[in-house]
Design a protein around this motif. Structure first.
Motif, PDB file in Angstrom:
ATOM      1  N   LEU A   1       0.792  -1.143  -0.059  1.00 40.60           N
ATOM      2  CA  LEU A   1      -0.034  -0.022   0.064  1.00 40.60           C
ATOM      3  C   LEU A   1       0.930   1.100   0.042  1.00 40.60           C
ATOM      4  O   LEU A   1       1.802   1.319   0.561  1.00 40.60           O
ATOM      5  CB  LEU A   1      -0.915   0.070   1.330  1.00 40.60           C
ATOM      6  CG  LEU A   1      -2.074  -1.051   1.329  1.00 40.60           C
ATOM      7  CD1 LEU A   1      -2.819  -1.071   2.452  1.00 40.60           C
ATOM      8  CD2 LEU A   1      -2.861  -0.872   0.130  1.00 40.60           C
ATOM      9  N   PRO A   2       0.382   2.214  -0.839  1.00 38.82           N
ATOM     10  CA  PRO A   2       1.230   3.361  -0.862  1.00 38.82           C
ATOM     11  C   PRO A   2       1.600   4.032   0.629  1.00 38.82           C
ATOM     12  O   PRO A   2       0.576   4.221   1.486  1.00 38.82           O
ATOM     13  CB  PRO A   2       0.439   4.526  -1.762  1.00 38.82           C
ATOM     14  CG  PRO A   2      -0.251   3.446  -2.615  1.00 38.82           C
ATOM     15  CD  PRO A   2      -0.756   2.324  -1.797  1.00 38.82           C
ATOM     16  N   THR A   3       2.756   4.378   0.798  1.00 41.43           N
ATOM     17  CA  THR A   3       2.966   5.015   2.200  1.00 41.43           C
ATOM     18  C   THR A   3       2.451   6.414   2.352  1.00 41.43           C
ATOM     19  O   THR A   3       2.106   6.937   3.509  1.00 41.43           O
ATOM     20  CB  THR A   3       4.563   5.320   2.195  1.00 41.43           C
ATOM     21  OG1 THR A   3       5.421   3.870   2.029  1.00 41.43           O
ATOM     22  CG2 THR A   3       4.891   5.699   3.651  1.00 41.43           C
ATOM     23  N   GLU A   4       2.208   6.923   1.226  1.00 44.77           N
ATOM     24  CA  GLU A   4       1.542   8.361   1.348  1.00 44.77           C
ATOM     25  C   GLU A   4       0.358   8.610   2.181  1.00 44.77           C
ATOM     26  O   GLU A   4      -0.181   9.195   2.326  1.00 44.77           O
ATOM     27  CB  GLU A   4       1.420   9.072  -0.216  1.00 44.77           C
ATOM     28  CG  GLU A   4       2.741   9.289  -1.078  1.00 44.77           C
ATOM     29  CD  GLU A   4       3.549   7.969  -1.481  1.00 44.77           C
ATOM     30  OE1 GLU A   4       2.927   7.126  -1.545  1.00 44.77           O
ATOM     31  OE2 GLU A   4       4.651   8.283  -1.979  1.00 44.77           O
ATOM     32  N   ILE A   5      -0.460   7.309   1.692  1.00 43.66           N
ATOM     33  CA  ILE A   5      -1.898   7.065   2.310  1.00 43.66           C
ATOM     34  C   ILE A   5      -1.666   7.343   3.774  1.00 43.66           C
ATOM     35  O   ILE A   5      -2.333   7.933   4.895  1.00 43.66           O
ATOM     36  CB  ILE A   5      -2.669   5.942   1.841  1.00 43.66           C
ATOM     37  CG1 ILE A   5      -2.711   6.104   0.403  1.00 43.66           C
ATOM     38  CG2 ILE A   5      -3.839   5.887   2.703  1.00 43.66           C
ATOM     39  CD1 ILE A   5      -3.437   4.694  -0.054  1.00 43.66           C
ATOM     40  N   PHE A   6      -0.597   6.659   4.455  1.00 48.95           N
ATOM     41  CA  PHE A   6      -0.373   6.446   5.880  1.00 48.95           C
ATOM     42  C   PHE A   6       0.231   7.862   6.296  1.00 48.95           C
ATOM     43  O   PHE A   6      -0.369   8.385   7.327  1.00 48.95           O
ATOM     44  CB  PHE A   6       0.682   5.418   6.137  1.00 48.95           C
ATOM     45  CG  PHE A   6       0.897   5.249   7.679  1.00 48.95           C
ATOM     46  CD1 PHE A   6       0.030   4.704   8.473  1.00 48.95           C
ATOM     47  CD2 PHE A   6       2.211   5.514   8.045  1.00 48.95           C
ATOM     48  CE1 PHE A   6       0.379   4.520   9.738  1.00 48.95           C
ATOM     49  CE2 PHE A   6       2.500   5.324   9.185  1.00 48.95           C
ATOM     50  CZ  PHE A   6       1.497   4.990  10.031  1.00 48.95           C
ATOM     51  N   GLN A   7       0.908   8.403   5.493  1.00 52.19           N
ATOM     52  CA  GLN A   7       1.444  10.054   5.796  1.00 52.19           C
ATOM     53  C   GLN A   7       0.153  11.028   5.758  1.00 52.19           C
ATOM     54  O   GLN A   7       0.403  11.821   6.871  1.00 52.19           O
ATOM     55  CB  GLN A   7       2.568  10.086   4.934  1.00 52.19           C
ATOM     56  CG  GLN A   7       3.738   9.352   5.078  1.00 52.19           C
ATOM     57  CD  GLN A   7       5.047   9.578   4.132  1.00 52.19           C
ATOM     58  OE1 GLN A   7       4.527  10.186   3.219  1.00 52.19           O
ATOM     59  NE2 GLN A   7       6.195   9.075   4.425  1.00 52.19           N
ATOM     60  N   SER A   8      -0.538  10.792   4.759  1.00 55.21           N
ATOM     61  CA  SER A   8      -1.526  11.695   4.857  1.00 55.21           C
ATOM     62  C   SER A   8      -2.698  11.789   6.103  1.00 55.21           C
ATOM     63  O   SER A   8      -2.903  12.891   6.419  1.00 55.21           O
ATOM     64  CB  SER A   8      -2.372  11.595   3.577  1.00 55.21           C
ATOM     65  OG  SER A   8      -1.589  11.809   2.267  1.00 55.21           O
ATOM     66  N   ALA A   9      -2.832  10.532   6.351  1.00 57.40           N
ATOM     67  CA  ALA A   9      -3.645  10.322   7.436  1.00 57.40           C
ATOM     68  C   ALA A   9      -3.130  10.851   8.902  1.00 57.40           C
ATOM     69  O   ALA A   9      -3.821  11.452   9.564  1.00 57.40           O
ATOM     70  CB  ALA A   9      -3.887   8.564   7.782  1.00 57.40           C
ATOM     71  N   GLN A  10      -1.832  10.587   8.983  1.00 58.79           N
ATOM     72  CA  GLN A  10      -1.027  11.280  10.030  1.00 58.79           C
ATOM     73  C   GLN A  10      -1.096  12.738  10.117  1.00 58.79           C
ATOM     74  O   GLN A  10      -1.279  13.412  11.169  1.00 58.79           O
ATOM     75  CB  GLN A  10       0.501  10.805  10.129  1.00 58.79           C
ATOM     76  CG  GLN A  10       0.408   9.267  10.335  1.00 58.79           C
ATOM     77  CD  GLN A  10       1.919   8.821  10.602  1.00 58.79           C
ATOM     78  OE1 GLN A  10       2.682   9.249   9.677  1.00 58.79           O
ATOM     79  NE2 GLN A  10       2.236   7.993  11.697  1.00 58.79           N
ATOM     80  N   VAL A  11      -0.927  13.357   8.979  1.00 60.67           N
ATOM     81  CA  VAL A  11      -1.014  14.734   8.807  1.00 60.67           C
ATOM     82  C   VAL A  11      -2.373  15.157   9.182  1.00 60.67           C
ATOM     83  O   VAL A  11      -2.460  16.432   9.887  1.00 60.67           O
ATOM     84  CB  VAL A  11      -0.554  15.256   7.539  1.00 60.67           C
ATOM     85  CG1 VAL A  11      -0.885  16.670   7.326  1.00 60.67           C
ATOM     86  CG2 VAL A  11       0.818  14.816   6.973  1.00 60.67           C
ATOM     87  N   ASP A  12      -3.410  14.543   8.843  1.00 59.26           N
ATOM     88  CA  ASP A  12      -4.746  14.985   9.325  1.00 59.26           C
ATOM     89  C   ASP A  12      -5.069  14.713  10.713  1.00 59.26           C
ATOM     90  O   ASP A  12      -6.214  14.811  11.043  1.00 59.26           O
ATOM     91  CB  ASP A  12      -5.841  14.248   8.354  1.00 59.26           C
ATOM     92  CG  ASP A  12      -5.599  14.560   6.829  1.00 59.26           C
ATOM     93  OD1 ASP A  12      -5.354  15.906   6.784  1.00 59.26           O
ATOM     94  OD2 ASP A  12      -6.073  13.980   6.191  1.00 59.26           O
ATOM     95  N   GLY A  13      -4.150  14.166  11.433  1.00 58.46           N
ATOM     96  CA  GLY A  13      -4.495  13.901  12.761  1.00 58.46           C
ATOM     97  C   GLY A  13      -4.820  12.659  13.312  1.00 58.46           C
ATOM     98  O   GLY A  13      -5.085  12.314  14.249  1.00 58.46           O
ATOM     99  N   ALA A  14      -4.813  11.776  12.282  1.00 55.44           N
ATOM    100  CA  ALA A  14      -5.311  10.220  12.766  1.00 55.44           C
ATOM    101  C   ALA A  14      -4.410   9.445  13.471  1.00 55.44           C
ATOM    102  O   ALA A  14      -2.986   9.667  13.187  1.00 55.44           O
ATOM    103  CB  ALA A  14      -5.716   9.616  11.377  1.00 55.44           C
ATOM    104  N   SER A  15      -4.504   8.844  14.287  1.00 53.53           N
ATOM    105  CA  SER A  15      -3.716   7.916  15.048  1.00 53.53           C
ATOM    106  C   SER A  15      -3.173   6.653  14.286  1.00 53.53           C
ATOM    107  O   SER A  15      -4.000   6.437  13.434  1.00 53.53           O
ATOM    108  CB  SER A  15      -4.151   7.575  16.525  1.00 53.53           C
ATOM    109  OG  SER A  15      -5.433   6.846  16.165  1.00 53.53           O
TER     110      SER A  15
END
Length: 288
Positions: free
Chosen positions: A173-187
């Motif tokens: 899975l693209p790492t960008e998805i994980f990073q975007s979720a972290q930027v949006d404040g998701a744990s």
């Protein structure tokens, strides 16, 4: 020989190979169905017949008492319930724990991740017979009930496989998805169950179905753990010891009927989830 002729010959040879492999794989199942509709006399006919036939008139005749024996056998019906409980529990627990492990091993960074992967892989290399005695001694000393003991034992084999396969899918899975979720404040947990987990649905279905089939068909541990608890026996054990109700011989017809009945849930699951299975098996095969 022209290129078009070569392509036509290759296509013909490919279809011949496909048809041969299909017959090779499906014929045992067909023969089990054929035998399940035969009486002892029909099974003893020489030469054998590819459809059930009356030994005297040679007319096509289906012997239904084998299925009657199966569906009136209380031990067999109880074994179906036991198999459903064991296989479903193993599948759900393996997917629940394996998905967490796959996410952690595939996306999170921490020390010892490579060593953990190798330990998980090593756990799948032990043959079942090598750990049977030790597991039986531990479970007996702890007094764990047969159903619970089978669930725990099967997870020792399905969980490493599930975790290993899901790790590969989470890693793709693209790492960008994980990073975007972290930027949006998701744990990390919110990212896992709200974003990552739905994307791995094909992998979950594929690994879950394989875990279910493995637990549904397991015989060695089920036979050992239920040796003194007949009420907890699963389908493979019951089928192997299926009692004859209509003859004093080994009930081959009744065993075949029981085998066909026990195969129906697996066939139904494959047909229901076939698109998810294909997507899970081919995911990550092409990168671009």
């Amino acid at each position: 020989m022209t290129t078009k002729t070569k392509q036509r010959i290759n296509r013909i040879l490919l279809w011949v190979l496909i048809i041969f492999m299909a017959i090779w794989m499906l014929f045992p199942f067909y023969w089990a169905i054929n035998s399940s509709f035969k009486s002892e006399g029909m099974l003893a006919m020489t030469p054998t017949t590819f459809v059930p036939r009356d030994p005297v008139t040679r007319d096509i005749s289906f012997f239904l008492r084998n299925y009657q024996a199966v569906f009136t056998n209380q031990a067999f019906l109880r074994a179906i319930v036991n198999s459903v409980i064991v296989a479903t529990s193993v599948t759900l627990l393996s997917l629940a724990v394996g998905s967490f492990a796959g996410f952690a091993l595939g996306k999170l960074r921490y020390r010892g991740k490579t060593a953990t992967l190798y330990v998980i892989l090593a756990m799948t290399m032990f043959p079942a017979i090598a750990v049977l005695t030790g597991l039986y001694a531990i479970i007996t000393n702890l007094g764990i009930p047969p159903i619970a003991s089978m669930i725990i034992t099967y997870m020792l084999f399905t969980l490493p496989f599930t975790a290993w396969v899901l790790t590969a899918f989470f890693r793709e899975l693209p790492t960008e998805i994980f990073q975007s979720a972290q930027v949006d404040g998701a744990s990390p947990f919110q990212t896992f169950y709200m974003i990552m987990l739905p994307l791995t649905a094909p992998a979950m279905v594929t690994t879950g179905l394989l875990a279910f089939i493995g637990a549904w068909n397991e015989y060695l541990f089920a036979l050992t753990f239920t040796s003194i608890a007949p009420d907890a026996r699963t389908l493979p054990v019951i089928i192997a010891n299926f009692p004859s109700q209509f003859s004093m011989q080994i009930p081959f017809g009744e065993i075949m009927a029981a085998g066909i009945v026990s195969s129906i849930p697996l066939i139904a699951l494959v047909f229901i989830f076939q698109r998810r299975i294909v997507a899970g098996l081919t995911a990550g095969a092409v990168k671009g």
